[in-house]
Scaffold this motif. Structure first.
Motif: not given
Lengths: 321, 321
Positions: A140-145, A156, A159, A177, A238, A240
């Motif tokens: 859930e906290d990965i990047g980049p999106l 996105l 969100e 998700r 919030l 997610y």
């Protein structure tokens, strides 16, 4: 509680309607019947706790008017925003599709909630927001999106708006998700395509791609279990969460074989080339559900069993059509 | 090259116009004069290599018509999309502002480019896409991306659309994540607010918040240096870079003191409470520019020198008004 469900006549929406009615809630459903269908809510319409209105959610004025007239005598306390485009390739060839059906429906849902003072929002997001992370685990906290389809981009974007609203005026938001969800009433997706192809050209099933594309699948009944679990247990305002199968998934080849076995044993399966079905389709990926597992939920079925159940249901559905 | 610049009459836009003209390009500017102003492009308008049209970018048909008529005799080869809302609090109280000015302008820019076959896009994004990461260093690949303002949300939405377009039809995209940019012609921001407050109430400067809020600042001339550097050097088809000062920034207190020293030495500064100026404003953060440094660029000025230069320029600008 009195709950508004957008996209109530769609595949996931109608399943949510039934579940929330079973739980004793008052349910209001909106849908424009663009992809949803009236037959999906026929049973629900016999329940006096269910109201339905055909509404174009992309038009703010009519959306607000419909919500406001219900809200006046039965205050809406929560919204499940499930309406969206579900045809990813259509949204790639025409960006207006996801602008209108995936993004503006969210923008308007938030506007209506703000104006009516509704503080709780459950939202159907998607693994497509992650784009193609080249094999990295999608937590859930990965990047980049960097989404690779307009559908993923507009989810996105949705969100992001919900996040900003939660900072400013929205009390609670649950962002789910979604993985690939299967079951009935099937309106799109590979399993339904396969069943219908076999009906059109008996004895033969042509599969897009080489069949090695692999994804996790979750049955719609379990998706709803997971959403309700998150809504009940997550403490953060919030929240997610990835929702998905707790395994590496099954291949397109497996799905094709299951459909042939259930619908027309002995039919020949022929494969194409490459492991990307279409532009914007993410090849084999790994979707982390650790955060959801830590919250105390995991699916009972694996991807394979979810596919087997859904195949039986979809074959039965198509034989009734 | 023949380059279209949206938001050409705005603070950053007009500086980009001047620089690209200096480099010998043919430049077409669009602006709706909502926040930009005609006086910002007066000099440019005397250059025969510059064309300008007042266009409402949020209206696709008029945007496309204006671009198409220019494109017909002078094919546009590149677009710099700089138009956006720049008033973050306005966008928080009314979500329609960033929907229209920050997001729909991007959506329409992509639509026009696709229809006209223009394959190169430079885009002004922002550090606001990162939201409040609670002190974590904001590097380009960090997650989650949960903006806390509609401005940040609609810039992230724009990036997402560009990413999807690049997967599908857009040849090259450069996404510049802007820091706090200062310089002239100043149209908004803390320095201009301070100078104007001192003009309205001589002898006294009231500052929102306790003055400890700290940010990095980049001078607009250096911002443009960085953008041109990235456009020239980055090899990846979808290049996304933080641009910013290479230091931890300066405090609001420092900026207030610089303004007082330059505009009205001896004026009393009084501070409010807390270190958040308004909802959606991210307190002290650390913005990584390692990726940009690795590409061979770093600013000549630190945040403090950028502020000192901008203060002199803004004081001069306001004394001419």
């Amino acid at each position: 509680m009195s709950i508004l469900i957008t996209g109530a006549a769609g595949f996931i929406g109608c399943n949510v309607v039934h579940r929330l009615l079973e739980q004793g809630h008052r349910v209001l459903g909106f849908d424009n019947f663009c992809r949803g269908s009236c037959s999906n809510i026929e049973t629900a319409l016999t329940n006096r706790q269910f109201s339905f209105e055909r509404v174009e959610l992309a038009e703010l004025a009519s959306f607000e008017a419909a919500a406001r007239s219900f809200h006046a005598f039965e205050p809406i306390t929560e919204v499940w925003h499930l309406a969206a485009n579900s045809d990813i390739p259509a949204g790639i060839s025409d960006a207006q599709v996801d602008l209108r059906d995936t993004f503006m429906t969210t923008f308007n849902t938030l506007e209506v909630m703000k104006r009516l003072g509704i503080g709780r929002l459950a939202f159907a997001s998607t693994s497509a927001i992650y784009g193609d992370l080249k094999g990295a685990v999608m937590h859930e906290d990965i990047g980049p999106l960097l989404p690779i389809s307009n559908y993923g981009a507009m989810k996105l974007a949705s969100e992001a708006l919900i996040s900003a609203a939660q900072e400013s005026w929205l009390a609670r938001a649950w962002i789910f998700r979604f993985p690939n969800v299967i079951g009935t009433p099937a309106t799109h997706g590979a399993l339904l395509d396969f069943v219908r192809k076999l009906q059109r050209t008996p004895g033969r099933l042509d599969v897009l791609g080489d069949g090695t594309q692999q994804k996790g699948y979750l049955h719609v009944t379990e998706l709803i279990d997971a959403m309700l679990h998150i809504r009940e247990r997550a403490a953060e305002p919030l929240a997610y969460y990835n929702i998905g199968a707790d395994d590496a998934g099954v291949t397109v080849r497996f799905m094709a074989e299951q459909v042939v076995a259930a619908a027309e044993p002995g039919a020949a399966i022929s494969y194409g080339e490459g492991n990307k079905g279409w532009v914007g389709d993410v090849p084999r990926f790994f979707y982390s559900v650790d955060k959801l597992r830590a919250l105390g939920w995991k699916p009972r079925f694996g991807s394979a069993e979810a596919v087997q159940r859904a195949v039986q249901e979809i074959v039965a559905q198509e034989h009734c059509v």
